[in-house]
Design an enzyme around this catalytic site. Structure first.
Site, PDB file in Angstrom:
ATOM      1  N   HIS A 113       0.850  -1.187   0.000  1.00 55.47           N
ATOM      2  CA  HIS A 113       0.000   0.000   0.000  1.00 55.47           C
ATOM      3  C   HIS A 113       0.884   1.234   0.000  1.00 55.47           C
ATOM      4  O   HIS A 113       1.952   1.237   0.625  1.00 55.47           O
ATOM      5  CB  HIS A 113      -0.919   0.001   1.230  1.00 55.47           C
ATOM      6  N   LYS A 181      22.509 -18.921  11.008  1.00 53.22           N
ATOM      7  CA  LYS A 181      23.469 -19.988  10.790  1.00 53.22           C
ATOM      8  C   LYS A 181      23.555 -20.308   9.307  1.00 53.22           C
ATOM      9  O   LYS A 181      22.555 -20.275   8.595  1.00 53.22           O
ATOM     10  CB  LYS A 181      22.994 -21.231  11.562  1.00 53.22           C
TER      11      LYS A 181
END
Length: 188
Positions: A113, A181
């Site tokens: 938007h 990780k």
């Protein structure tokens, strides 16, 4: 350009346009039917998903309740699973690879938007696609925002808010999501 063409091109479009409204209504009718089925109605579920989605590459399973805007802009590979309560706002294409699993209450949102309140108040929208690679696992309550590309073999931690793209072989989490990780993937 039609409003559908504008929507899929990432341009400002009017979601109240008749054709878009009709397409959303059809998708809601199909998801309502799907969400009323039981686990014993696998053939009916399969038929409804084939009507709803743009492309299904193979076996998929979606736990009710599932909701989407259009359905036709969702393209999934094989061995695909969605747990309870998923919402996919597919104003732009959502492409998901093979062997992907989506946890409960996950949201994939392509809808955008305008930031300017005057423009936003007109109801105009735009959308950015989402792409998720192969072998991904998205934990419960994760949110994938518009325009995000997630590589292959990515694990998205529960509750993560993914606001940018990530390459292959990582675990990501947090708000905003960041790499937790790097994964060492064994070749099959």
């Amino acid at each position: 350009m039609t409003e559908i063409e504008k929507m899929l091109a990432g341009l400002h479009y009017d979601p109240s346009e008749k054709t878009l409204t009709t397409l959303r209504t059809a998708a809601r009718d199909l998801t309502e039917q799907y969400n009323r089925t039981s686990r014993h109605q696998s053939n009916e579920r399969k038929q409804l998903l084939q009507q709803l989605f743009g492309t299904i590459g193979g076996e998929i399973k979606i736990e009710p309740n599932f909701h989407c805007d259009y359905g036709k802009n969702i393209h999934v590979g094989t061995n695909f699973y969605i747990n309870f309560g998923c919402v996919i706002l597919d104003c732009a294409e959502v492409r998901i690879g093979d062997n992907c699993f989506i946890g409960p209450q996950v949201g994939l949102y392509t809808a955008c938007h305008p930031l300017d309140p005057t423009t936003r108040n007109t109801g105009i929208e735009f959308a950015k696609p989402i792409t998720i690679g192969d072998n991904c696992w998205i934990g419960g309550h994760a949110t994938i925002n518009p325009g995000v590309i997630i590589g292959n073999n990515v694990v998205v931690a529960s509750g993560a808010v993914v606001t940018k793209s990530f390459a292959d072989n990582v675990v990501i989490g947090g708000n905003p999501a960041h790499i937790i990780k790097h994964l060492e993937i064994e070749e099959a």
